[in-house]
Design a protein around this motif. Sequence first.
Motif, PDB file in Angstrom:
ATOM      1  N   ASP A   1       0.820  -1.215   0.000  1.00  0.00           N
ATOM      2  CA  ASP A   1       0.000   0.000   0.000  1.00  0.00           C
ATOM      3  C   ASP A   1       0.849   1.258   0.000  1.00  0.00           C
ATOM      4  O   ASP A   1       0.431   2.297  -0.527  1.00  0.00           O
ATOM      5  CB  ASP A   1      -0.908   0.015   1.240  1.00  0.00           C
ATOM      6  N   MET A   2       2.032   1.184   0.609  1.00  0.00           N
ATOM      7  CA  MET A   2       2.873   2.360   0.746  1.00  0.00           C
ATOM      8  C   MET A   2       4.336   1.972   0.601  1.00  0.00           C
ATOM      9  O   MET A   2       4.747   0.899   1.049  1.00  0.00           O
ATOM     10  CB  MET A   2       2.644   3.031   2.107  1.00  0.00           C
ATOM     11  N   LEU A   3       5.112   2.851  -0.021  1.00  0.00           N
ATOM     12  CA  LEU A   3       6.555   2.675  -0.150  1.00  0.00           C
ATOM     13  C   LEU A   3       7.242   3.761   0.669  1.00  0.00           C
ATOM     14  O   LEU A   3       6.988   4.951   0.477  1.00  0.00           O
ATOM     15  CB  LEU A   3       6.974   2.785  -1.615  1.00  0.00           C
ATOM     16  N   SER A   4       8.089   3.333   1.600  1.00  0.00           N
ATOM     17  CA  SER A   4       8.850   4.262   2.438  1.00  0.00           C
ATOM     18  C   SER A   4      10.326   4.105   2.102  1.00  0.00           C
ATOM     19  O   SER A   4      10.921   3.060   2.371  1.00  0.00           O
ATOM     20  CB  SER A   4       8.595   3.957   3.920  1.00  0.00           C
ATOM     21  N   LEU A   5      10.906   5.143   1.494  1.00  0.00           N
ATOM     22  CA  LEU A   5      12.304   5.112   1.087  1.00  0.00           C
ATOM     23  C   LEU A   5      13.121   6.056   1.952  1.00  0.00           C
ATOM     24  O   LEU A   5      12.715   7.193   2.206  1.00  0.00           O
ATOM     25  CB  LEU A   5      12.459   5.546  -0.374  1.00  0.00           C
ATOM     26  N   HIS A   6      14.281   5.582   2.380  1.00  0.00           N
ATOM     27  CA  HIS A   6      15.232   6.419   3.103  1.00  0.00           C
ATOM     28  C   HIS A   6      16.415   6.621   2.155  1.00  0.00           C
ATOM     29  O   HIS A   6      17.223   5.709   1.963  1.00  0.00           O
ATOM     30  CB  HIS A   6      15.649   5.744   4.404  1.00  0.00           C
TER      31      HIS A   6
END
Length: 204
Positions: free
Chosen positions: A159-164
Amino acid sequence: MTRVIADITVSLDGFVTGPNAGPTNGLGDGGEPLHTWVFDDDPVNRQLLSDGTARSGAVIMGRNLFDVVEGPEGWSDDIGYGAAEVGKPPFIVVTSSEPESVRLTNLDWTFVTTGLQDAIAVARRRAEEVSAARGADLDVVLMGGGELVGSAVMAGLVDMLSLHLSPMVLGSGTPLFTGGSPRTFVQRTVIVTPTATHLTYDLV
């Protein structure tokens, strides 16, 4: 509501490890600076790690990453899920075969040998159980490795992509994305710290 979130650190040129990554060289040659933000003292980075660990109702990883965290230089009482947070949600490992033994016996391990979609279904069920017990909506988090996260995103399983985004160029290593059909994302947040730019996207 339980979301499925892909969460991973990546270089400016799209690699999640340097070359020659393995059980005793988890981030590959030259890859250690990728996770500078994880271990520095910046209060925003600290809060992001704390919040991310707290929201994790279940965590999915691939077998290669499991071999790194389970290895002799992997997780310990001081460093674990969420670095110094040492979170202990249920861990689901996508693998072709179960390991003969597990060093980290204080963690809740489930090994799924029938593919990523089944692993997500197991993780969602576990996260919903933890959510009910805590009285809070918690998420399923795909923490890596790169092939697992990239394939899940491209297949539309999250549902969501969290990139650092780490401010470095590796030149080679393990890429996050290796091809596939075009996908569109909706950018939701951008948080800049001295050692990373934290980005979140919803999948369309």
